[in-house]
Every structure is written in C-alpha cells, then in structure tokens.
Write an enzyme that holds these catalytic residues in place. Structure first.
Site, PDB file in Angstrom:
ATOM      1  N   GLU A 105       6.808  -0.246  -5.040  1.00 27.51           N
ATOM      2  CA  GLU A 105       5.751  -0.563  -6.002  1.00 27.51           C
ATOM      3  C   GLU A 105       4.462  -0.532  -5.208  1.00 27.51           C
ATOM      4  O   GLU A 105       4.155  -1.453  -4.457  1.00 27.51           O
ATOM      5  CB  GLU A 105       6.007  -1.931  -6.650  1.00 27.51           C
ATOM      6  CG  GLU A 105       5.227  -2.164  -7.923  1.00 27.51           C
ATOM      7  CD  GLU A 105       3.832  -2.686  -7.649  1.00 27.51           C
ATOM      8  OE1 GLU A 105       2.882  -1.851  -7.638  1.00 27.51           O
ATOM      9  OE2 GLU A 105       3.681  -3.894  -7.444  1.00 27.51           O
ATOM     10  N   LEU A 106       3.711   0.564  -5.376  1.00 24.98           N
ATOM     11  CA  LEU A 106       2.603   0.848  -4.468  1.00 24.98           C
ATOM     12  C   LEU A 106       1.259   0.719  -5.182  1.00 24.98           C
ATOM     13  O   LEU A 106       1.124  -0.006  -6.158  1.00 24.98           O
ATOM     14  CB  LEU A 106       2.799   2.237  -3.860  1.00 24.98           C
ATOM     15  CG  LEU A 106       4.167   2.464  -3.201  1.00 24.98           C
ATOM     16  CD1 LEU A 106       4.292   3.881  -2.675  1.00 24.98           C
ATOM     17  CD2 LEU A 106       4.416   1.450  -2.094  1.00 24.98           C
ATOM     18  N   CYS A 143      -2.894  -4.289  -7.975  1.00 27.82           N
ATOM     19  CA  CYS A 143      -2.694  -2.840  -7.994  1.00 27.82           C
ATOM     20  C   CYS A 143      -2.902  -2.253  -9.382  1.00 27.82           C
ATOM     21  O   CYS A 143      -3.044  -1.033  -9.513  1.00 27.82           O
ATOM     22  CB  CYS A 143      -1.314  -2.478  -7.462  1.00 27.82           C
ATOM     23  SG  CYS A 143       0.024  -3.359  -8.258  1.00 27.82           S
ATOM     24  N   SER A 190       0.828  -1.205   0.000  1.00 30.28           N
ATOM     25  CA  SER A 190       0.000   0.000   0.000  1.00 30.28           C
ATOM     26  C   SER A 190       0.859   1.251   0.000  1.00 30.28           C
ATOM     27  O   SER A 190       1.987   1.271   0.503  1.00 30.28           O
ATOM     28  CB  SER A 190      -0.918   0.006   1.221  1.00 30.28           C
ATOM     29  OG  SER A 190      -0.180   0.271   2.400  1.00 30.28           O
ATOM     30  N   GLU A 217      -7.605   3.421  -4.155  1.00 28.61           N
ATOM     31  CA  GLU A 217      -7.439   2.074  -4.704  1.00 28.61           C
ATOM     32  C   GLU A 217      -8.527   1.171  -4.139  1.00 28.61           C
ATOM     33  O   GLU A 217      -8.604   0.960  -2.926  1.00 28.61           O
ATOM     34  CB  GLU A 217      -6.064   1.523  -4.347  1.00 28.61           C
ATOM     35  CG  GLU A 217      -5.791   0.162  -4.941  1.00 28.61           C
ATOM     36  CD  GLU A 217      -4.381  -0.306  -4.640  1.00 28.61           C
ATOM     37  OE1 GLU A 217      -3.751  -0.888  -5.543  1.00 28.61           O
ATOM     38  OE2 GLU A 217      -3.915  -0.118  -3.504  1.00 28.61           O
TER      39      GLU A 217
END
Length: 474
Positions: A247-248, A281, A228, A376
């Site tokens: 890497e979110l 994601c 996250s 998200e």
C-alpha cells in the site's frame, strides 16, 4: 527508562535507544529501545513457534474473544492512545481521537470475521468425473507475516495488519515507523494483557537499515508494507517468491463538474486536502474543476480555507492542520512549492510557515508537469486546474503513475458510472473526497500505488491460502 519492545512474551531492553521527537515542539517525547538484526531473527523465531504450537490450530471463538477484548481495551484506554498519537505524530487531537475510534472498529470487525468459516462447498459433481465425490475449499493461514507500518496512522494502520493476522490464525512481526513507535508498543502491551498468545504479535523497533533482515528468512511467508513507493518496490524485488502486499503512495485527484453541489464539494475537498497537514497517501492533492464553475469554486475554496481551516498546535481541538512530521519534510515541500512558482504556478492561498507548520496552501497550475502534481506531496497543499469536458478530466486524473483513489463530484449517474469504468485507481468515490475510507472496504491501489488490498476481510484473504479437499465415500 527507555520503552522496551516485544518479542514473544518478553519486553526487551537494549542499550541502544531511539529518540522520539515531538513534531510540534521539536522536543524529546520519549526514548525507545532499539533492536538490531538479531532481535528481528528472535522475533521470527517467536512468531514461528507460536504459529506451529498455537495459532494455526486456535479455534475461531478464541480468536474472536481476544479481538473483542483488544477492541474493548483500546476503548477503555482511549485518552492514552489519543494523547500518544498526538504527541509522537503531531496529529490534531480530534483526528487522533477519530483514529482510536477507527482502530476499535477494526478489531471489532476482525472479531466478527474470525467467527466465519473462510471457505465454501464445491459442486464437484457438476462434471462427470466428480460423480460420487464431495468437495470443499477452505482458507488456511500462511504462517509468519512481516508488517512494516508508516508514521501517519500509528494505531489504525498497525491494526489493519495485526487484526486480520489474529483473525486468520497467523503470526506477525511488526516494524513500526521510527518516528512513531510508541503507539504500536502501547497496542502490543494491550494485546498481550488481553490474552493474545505470546509470539503471535511481536513489535521490534529498529533502524531502517535492518528492515530487510526478515526478507532473508524463508519462514516469513508474507510481507505487508505501507509506505513510500520507492521503498515498497525495493521490498517487492527483495521478497523473492513470498507473498507481498504493498500500500504505497498517491497523488489523489478529484473532479468537480458543473452540476456538483458546490458548497458541499468545497467543504469536503478542503478537509480532504488539509486535514493532518495532508500527511495521508489519499490526501486530496489535485482538483480538476469544470471551466464554467472554476472561478466560483476557486473563490469559495479560498474563503472556506481562510475562515475554517486552522493550523497550529495539535492539542487545540479547533486545529485541523498540525505540524509536518519533521523539519526535513517541511523543507522538502517548501522546495516543491518554490519550484512550482518559479515554473509558472500561481499561489492562490497560503504558503506561510510558522514553526514546523505549513499553512493550507492552494496553487493554481496551467498543466500537470510540476512535482507538486506528479509526485506525492504528503503535505497541506492542493493544486487547481480547469478542464473543458468530463472526458478531459478523466484523462487528467489518469495522467499519473499513481492510482489509489479518486473523487468525482457530479449529480449525473452516467458520469459517475463512466468515471468508475475509466479511472485507473483502486477506488472511485462519488460526491466524496478521495481521502475518504471505511475500514471494511477493499483498500489499495493500481500502478505505482501498489497491489493487494487491506480492509480486514480482504487482508485475511491476502494472508491465507485456499486449499481444496475432495472426498469419495467408499
């Protein structure tokens, strides 16, 4: 007996245990030994020792050989890996099997790249001071890497940290998601059995409250985090001068222009939005449709989802939408849907809940000021909004604090190039859902979606330092 975790060559048993629960049935899948801060420090000790004594000097053919054997062993144990992923992550069995295939490819690719000399000659005599000199630049491993991985791809996202670590001569401590540690532990056992030097890979299962311990150790030279945005930026703030790759999250968008191949766009985006309950994601979350074709796209998408997108038991090979990872995730997204409906969104399809599964849900929205658009979702939910001009659509995509990937459906080369030029994302996909990813592409985002790139070659660059050698023969 609880499953132990790996430090060096030792499988560690502890009295504290973590219960891994089935997302589908809510029943106990397994118990895993739970480490603490002392175990993370021991893992760093093992990783540092392995780096100093073995991996930094290990020849390329040995690294490539280990990686090749790991790839073959994953393939040989494909049913076990597939079953483990399905049980602990609730991933539909066909998608779990596909993840195993991707991991085989990731290690195979790493084996090939391990054989390449990561560097180049320098034309130092291009300038007068360099006359009579020769030079080269080559990449060297950093040392101990700390990798934190999420629940949604418990094999391949671990592979994307472990494989480039091995290929580049580094060592790593992996903290897997507490929701899905079993697959990472299975991979660790396979890797050790394949001759991986003890200490090059350490997997420590621990509570999230201990996750910051390696950030206090100067021997950890890099942190590679997938998860996250909220957690990722806290890790970055706590990491000091060490290298960080994040890497979110994202809220991936797609544009469907009037010249798109409509049936193809519908099928591609439906799968991209709802596969694995949208728990990716880069799951397609926002779709912007050109006004002249909006009604037709809406009708075809609803019909396709009704007829082709099945939800339920992940062991059923016809199911695409499995359970949410846990009841709390389901409650969160149901709250977001209810809030959007109360604020003016329209439910076009879905919204129903059975067990821990949310059926594929389509919302029509008049604007982007809803949490289901701005945040998200990480759920099987997609929003539809019409636009008048292509430039309007580009602005709508960019009106987000995230920037992982975006899809554009058009047959016009100029529009495709304009999208590539103007969209503030890490990857632009033409006539493909933003959910699409190949394991050799430079993968990562902009803005609050993070920085740094995965994909084995690009992760190896993140994990190495470029060092120059200049020589003057005398």
């Amino acid at each position: 007996m609880s499953s132990p975790f790996l430090i060096g060559a030792d499988w560690v048993q502890t009295e504290s245990v973590l219960q891994v629960m089935s997302p589908q049935a809510g029943t106990l899948v397994s118990e895993v030994c739970l480490g603490d801060a002392s175990h993370l420090r021991r893992a760093i000790d093992a990783a540092q020792h392995a780096f100093e004594t073995t991996t930094r000097r290990q020849p390329a053919f040995e690294r490539a050989g280990v990686l090749t054997r790991i790839a073959a062993a994953i393939e040989e144990r494909r049913p076990e890996f597939t079953r483990t992923i399905m049980r602990e992550a609730g991933k539909p069995v066909t998608l779990a099997d596909a993840e195993v295939s991707r991991a085989v490819g990731t290690f195979t690719m790493a084996a090939a790249l391990a054989r390449e000399t990561p560097g180049h000659l320098l034309d130092v005599d291009a300038f007068s001071p360099g006359n009579g000199h020769v030079g080269l630049a080559r990449r060297f491993p950093l040392g101990v890497i700390y990798g934190i991985t999420p629940f949604n791809f418990p094999l391949n996202l671990v592979a994307h940290k472990v494989a480039p670590t091995i290929a580049s001569g580094n060592t790593i401590v992996i903290k897997p998601s507490p929701q899905t540690p079993l697959t990472a532990l299975l991979l660790a056992r396979v890797a050790l059995d394949c001759g991986l030097p003890p200490g090059q890979l350490n997997v420590v299962c621990c509570a999230n409250e201990h996750a910051g311990v390696p950030l206090e150790d100067d021997r950890v030279k890099m942190v590679s985090f997938t998860g996250s945005a909220a957690v990722g930026w806290k890790i970055k703030a706590a990491s000091g001068r060490r290298r960080v790759a994040l890497e979110l999250g994202g809220n991936a968008a797609a544009i469907v222009h009037e010249d798109a191949a409509l049936e193809y766009a519908v099928a591609t985006l439906a799968t991209g939005a709802f596969a694995y309950a949208g728990q990716s994601c880069i799951s397609t979350q926002r779709i912007f449709v050109h006004a002249p074709i909006y009604a037709a796209f809406r009708e075809q998408l609803i019909a396709y989802v009704r007829e082709r997108i099945k939800s339920g038991d992940p062991s059923n090979p016809h199911v695409l939408v499995g359970p949410m990872i846990n009841p709390a995730a389901l409650a969160r997204v149901r709250g977001s849907i209810d809030a959007a409906l109360a604020a003016g969104a329209t439910l076009a399809h879905g919204g129903g809940v059975k067990g821990n599964c949310l059926e594929a849900t389509i919302l029509e929205v008049p604007h982007q000021q809803f949490d289901v658009c701005q945040e998200e979702a990480f759920a099987p939910i997609v929003s539809l909004q019409s636009y008048e001009s292509f430039d309007d659509a580009l602005q709508l995509v960019n009106a987000s604090r995230y920037g992982l990937q975006a899809g554009v459906f058009t047959r016009d080369l100029e529009r495709a190039w304009r999208a590539y030029d103007r969209l503030d994302v890490g990857g632009v996909l033409i006539n493909q859902a933003p959910t699409f990813r190949t394991d050799n592409q430079p993968y990562g985002g902009t803005k609050e979606s993070g920085f740094g790139r995965e994909g084995v070659r690009y992760a190896m660059e993140e994990m190495t330092e470029l060092k120059t050698l200049i020589m003057r023969p005398v």
